[in-house]
Design a protein around this motif. Structure first.
Motif, PDB file in Angstrom:
ATOM      1  N   GLY A  73      10.431   4.808   9.784  1.00  0.00           N
ATOM      2  CA  GLY A  73      11.062   3.528  10.088  1.00  0.00           C
ATOM      3  C   GLY A  73      10.969   2.498   8.986  1.00  0.00           C
ATOM      4  O   GLY A  73      11.420   1.362   9.156  1.00  0.00           O
ATOM      5  N   VAL A  74      10.381   2.843   7.843  1.00  0.00           N
ATOM      6  CA  VAL A  74      10.239   1.915   6.722  1.00  0.00           C
ATOM      7  C   VAL A  74      11.359   2.154   5.722  1.00  0.00           C
ATOM      8  O   VAL A  74      11.611   3.293   5.327  1.00  0.00           O
ATOM      9  CB  VAL A  74       8.866   2.073   6.029  1.00  0.00           C
ATOM     10  CG1 VAL A  74       8.790   1.198   4.786  1.00  0.00           C
ATOM     11  CG2 VAL A  74       7.760   1.729   6.995  1.00  0.00           C
ATOM     12  N   ALA A  92      11.852  11.843   2.998  1.00  0.00           N
ATOM     13  CA  ALA A  92      11.059  13.051   2.755  1.00  0.00           C
ATOM     14  C   ALA A  92       9.576  12.783   2.956  1.00  0.00           C
ATOM     15  O   ALA A  92       8.836  13.644   3.469  1.00  0.00           O
ATOM     16  CB  ALA A  92      11.327  13.567   1.337  1.00  0.00           C
ATOM     17  N   LEU A  93       9.114  11.603   2.582  1.00  0.00           N
ATOM     18  CA  LEU A  93       7.705  11.257   2.754  1.00  0.00           C
ATOM     19  C   LEU A  93       7.334  11.067   4.211  1.00  0.00           C
ATOM     20  O   LEU A  93       6.191  11.300   4.611  1.00  0.00           O
ATOM     21  CB  LEU A  93       7.392   9.976   1.976  1.00  0.00           C
ATOM     22  CG  LEU A  93       6.879  10.141   0.549  1.00  0.00           C
ATOM     23  CD1 LEU A  93       6.788   8.793  -0.139  1.00  0.00           C
ATOM     24  CD2 LEU A  93       5.527  10.825   0.539  1.00  0.00           C
ATOM     25  N   ALA A  94       8.290  10.621   5.023  1.00  0.00           N
ATOM     26  CA  ALA A  94       7.998  10.358   6.438  1.00  0.00           C
ATOM     27  C   ALA A  94       7.574  11.617   7.177  1.00  0.00           C
ATOM     28  O   ALA A  94       6.906  11.533   8.219  1.00  0.00           O
ATOM     29  CB  ALA A  94       9.223   9.730   7.108  1.00  0.00           C
ATOM     30  N   VAL A  95       7.921  12.786   6.657  1.00  0.00           N
ATOM     31  CA  VAL A  95       7.553  14.043   7.317  1.00  0.00           C
ATOM     32  C   VAL A  95       6.048  14.262   7.276  1.00  0.00           C
ATOM     33  O   VAL A  95       5.439  14.721   8.246  1.00  0.00           O
ATOM     34  CB  VAL A  95       8.290  15.224   6.636  1.00  0.00           C
ATOM     35  CG1 VAL A  95       7.856  16.545   7.266  1.00  0.00           C
ATOM     36  CG2 VAL A  95       9.794  15.033   6.735  1.00  0.00           C
ATOM     37  N   ARG A 126      20.543   5.190  -2.129  1.00  0.00           N
ATOM     38  CA  ARG A 126      20.433   6.506  -1.492  1.00  0.00           C
ATOM     39  C   ARG A 126      19.251   7.297  -2.031  1.00  0.00           C
ATOM     40  O   ARG A 126      18.572   8.005  -1.273  1.00  0.00           O
ATOM     41  CB  ARG A 126      21.725   7.285  -1.703  1.00  0.00           C
ATOM     42  CG  ARG A 126      22.900   6.761  -0.884  1.00  0.00           C
ATOM     43  CD  ARG A 126      24.179   7.465  -1.275  1.00  0.00           C
ATOM     44  NE  ARG A 126      25.314   6.971  -0.481  1.00  0.00           N
ATOM     45  CZ  ARG A 126      26.591   7.273  -0.749  1.00  0.00           C
ATOM     46  NH1 ARG A 126      26.872   8.080  -1.776  1.00  0.00           N
ATOM     47  NH2 ARG A 126      27.556   6.788   0.010  1.00  0.00           N
ATOM     48  N   MET A 127      18.989   7.196  -3.329  1.00  0.00           N
ATOM     49  CA  MET A 127      17.864   7.936  -3.906  1.00  0.00           C
ATOM     50  C   MET A 127      16.535   7.446  -3.354  1.00  0.00           C
ATOM     51  O   MET A 127      15.639   8.240  -3.058  1.00  0.00           O
ATOM     52  CB  MET A 127      17.896   7.803  -5.430  1.00  0.00           C
ATOM     53  CG  MET A 127      18.991   8.620  -6.084  1.00  0.00           C
ATOM     54  SD  MET A 127      18.871   8.604  -7.873  1.00  0.00           S
ATOM     55  CE  MET A 127      20.117   9.818  -8.298  1.00  0.00           C
ATOM     56  N   ILE A 128      16.403   6.146  -3.213  1.00  0.00           N
ATOM     57  CA  ILE A 128      15.163   5.592  -2.656  1.00  0.00           C
ATOM     58  C   ILE A 128      15.002   6.021  -1.202  1.00  0.00           C
ATOM     59  O   ILE A 128      13.918   6.401  -0.762  1.00  0.00           O
ATOM     60  CB  ILE A 128      15.157   4.065  -2.791  1.00  0.00           C
ATOM     61  CG1 ILE A 128      15.239   3.653  -4.269  1.00  0.00           C
ATOM     62  CG2 ILE A 128      13.919   3.466  -2.146  1.00  0.00           C
ATOM     63  CD1 ILE A 128      15.445   2.171  -4.490  1.00  0.00           C
ATOM     64  N   PRO A 133       0.814  -1.235   0.000  1.00  0.00           N
ATOM     65  CA  PRO A 133       0.000   0.000   0.000  1.00  0.00           C
ATOM     66  C   PRO A 133       0.840   1.275   0.000  1.00  0.00           C
ATOM     67  O   PRO A 133       0.319   2.349  -0.308  1.00  0.00           O
ATOM     68  CB  PRO A 133      -0.819  -0.125   1.290  1.00  0.00           C
ATOM     69  CG  PRO A 133      -0.024  -1.038   2.165  1.00  0.00           C
ATOM     70  CD  PRO A 133       0.650  -2.006   1.249  1.00  0.00           C
ATOM     71  N   LEU A 134       2.140   1.171   0.330  1.00  0.00           N
ATOM     72  CA  LEU A 134       2.993   2.357   0.346  1.00  0.00           C
ATOM     73  C   LEU A 134       3.578   2.672  -1.025  1.00  0.00           C
ATOM     74  O   LEU A 134       3.973   3.817  -1.280  1.00  0.00           O
ATOM     75  CB  LEU A 134       4.145   2.164   1.353  1.00  0.00           C
ATOM     76  CG  LEU A 134       3.758   1.890   2.801  1.00  0.00           C
ATOM     77  CD1 LEU A 134       5.007   1.740   3.656  1.00  0.00           C
ATOM     78  CD2 LEU A 134       2.854   2.977   3.355  1.00  0.00           C
ATOM     79  N   LEU A 135       3.638   1.664  -1.897  1.00  0.00           N
ATOM     80  CA  LEU A 135       4.274   1.871  -3.196  1.00  0.00           C
ATOM     81  C   LEU A 135       3.571   2.940  -4.033  1.00  0.00           C
ATOM     82  O   LEU A 135       4.246   3.807  -4.609  1.00  0.00           O
ATOM     83  CB  LEU A 135       4.345   0.549  -3.955  1.00  0.00           C
ATOM     84  CG  LEU A 135       5.019   0.600  -5.325  1.00  0.00           C
ATOM     85  CD1 LEU A 135       6.450   1.104  -5.204  1.00  0.00           C
ATOM     86  CD2 LEU A 135       4.995  -0.772  -5.990  1.00  0.00           C
TER      87      LEU A 135
END
Length: 407
Positions: free
Chosen positions: A220-221, A210-213, A202-204, A10-12
């Motif tokens: 933590g993923v 950035a999305l965790a914000v 590193r790019m991933i 679901p995160l993809l």
């Protein structure tokens, strides 16, 4: 590993949408900034920006920077847009092609091929160099994947006139490759180099951080390049693609490897099966699904009562007649009751006596029929005796201990 895949599925879409929106937003800002001179303002999404100068004027295309007129934020547009583009290209290629990280880094301009079918349709192909399995494979590109590869080639041509050739350092083999027109390139120390697998990681990670914000579910993923490969395999198989075709697309030599990549969702299995039943029922006449009448229900129950025969139980389906005219000894549907073994002995003696009479009278047809019946009879008896000898199997289930007497 299957749980890891389920957690990230679901995160993809969120990750894919983020890298796509980020690149398109920065590209729009960069194009708008390039349309004005240094010191002039431009507006993007109702926000006013001021293009400012830069000290680095050594290149033909000096970096483009802009300042937010409200917050005063300085944005390095050309640098950030370049990072966002390659971040988008990496995530989307991994998501749509199911490649390993080293396979993605080794893609070149020569990897893009085309195949023309007899109908005239042209199919875009991607040639994947030998990697873990040491086998080259060719995969058809979807429209989305072809769009990503086309954007990479277009970017190289806009900046260099062609896809430049450069060397790439293999972190596993510890050697430099030949100079090739790699699709994924970066600047390292001011020199054009093929992208390393470390840069891919590193790019991933940068995108997930950035999305965790704004998305707590990303805290933590960690998305590894191989997670995209497992998600690619899961989506293919769960959407009905035969698993052996998925194995070919992934470059697996053994189909069991692909099966280990696939995370099957119980709810998906149930819903897909229910949809399959609904489609099948929709194709059948509506009167087949009406409520049975009392006579029909009684007939259905009587069918199972009629299964009881002298030697055991008949296993023929409901609504079918006896195909052997009640010659149960010859019928493969007969399930013999071990209690009827003595009765088989009586039938065998009778058949042997009849055979002697047939031999004496010269009834060749009768002899052939009796021999066939004796063969079936002895086969069923041997089968029943095997079942009878097997008896109860002790599984070694522990029993509670008896209490020891005092003293």
């Amino acid at each position: 590993m299957a749980n890891r895949t389920r957690d990230r599925q679901p995160l993809l879409p969120v990750l894919s949408q983020y890298v796509n929106n980020t690149w398109h937003h920065l590209r729009t800002m960069l194009e708008a900034a390039q349309q004005v001179e240094i010191g002039q303002e431009f507006v993007v999404d109702d926000t006013t920006w001021l293009r400012v100068s830069t000290k680095d004027q050594r290149h033909n295309r000096p970096p483009v920077r802009a300042v937010n007129r409200v917050s005063g934020e300085l944005v390095h547009l050309s640098r950030d847009e370049n990072i966002a583009f390659w971040q988008w290209a990496v995530v989307e290629t991994l998501r749509l092609a199911g490649l390993r990280a080293e396979e993605l880094a080794e893609l070149t301009h020569l990897s893009v091929r085309q195949y023309q079918r007899s109908s005239g349709e042209v199919v875009a192909l991607l040639v994947v160099s030998p990697s873990k399995s040491d086998r080259e494979r060719v995969i058809p590109m979807s429209a989305e994947l072809f769009h990503v590869i086309a954007q990479i080639v277009r970017r190289h041509r806009n900046q260099h006139g062609t896809v430049p050739v450069c060397a790439r350092y293999d972190l596993h083999e510890k050697v430099w490759s030949e100079e090739l027109p790699y699709l994924f390139q970066t600047f390292h120390g001011g020199i054009q180099r093929g992208m390393s697998t470390t840069t891919v990681w590193r790019m991933i990670k940068r995108a997930c951080d950035a999305l965790a914000v704004t998305h707590p579910q990303f805290k933590g993923v960690k998305f590894a390049p191989h997670d995209f490969r497992r998600l690619f395999a899961t989506e293919l198989v769960n959407n009905g693609l035969p698993i052996h075709i998925g194995a070919a697309l992934l470059g697996h030599l053994d189909i069991r490897t692909t099966r280990g990549y696939v995370a099957v969702f119980d709810e998906d299995v149930i819903s897909q099966y229910q949809q399959f039943l609904a489609r099948r029922r929709a194709e059948r006449p509506q009167d087949e699904y009406r409520e049975p009448s009392t006579e029909e229900w009684n007939d259905f129950q009587q069918h199972f009562d009629k299964r009881r025969v002298e030697l055991g139980s008949c296993g023929r389906p409901y609504g079918t007649s006896c195909a052997h005219e009640h010659a149960c000894i010859r019928c493969p549907m007969l399930s013999l009751d071990p209690k009827m073994l003595p009765r088989l002995g009586e039938l065998e003696q009778d058949l042997v006596g009849r055979r002697k009479r047939a031999v004496a009278e010269g009834w060749q047809g009768e002899i052939e029929g009796i021999d066939l019946t004796l063969t079936f009879l002895r086969g069923k008896r041997a089968q029943a005796q095997r079942f009878q000898r097997s008896g109860t199997v002790d599984l070694g289930i522990p029993q509670p201990r008896a209490e020891a007497p005092d003293g």
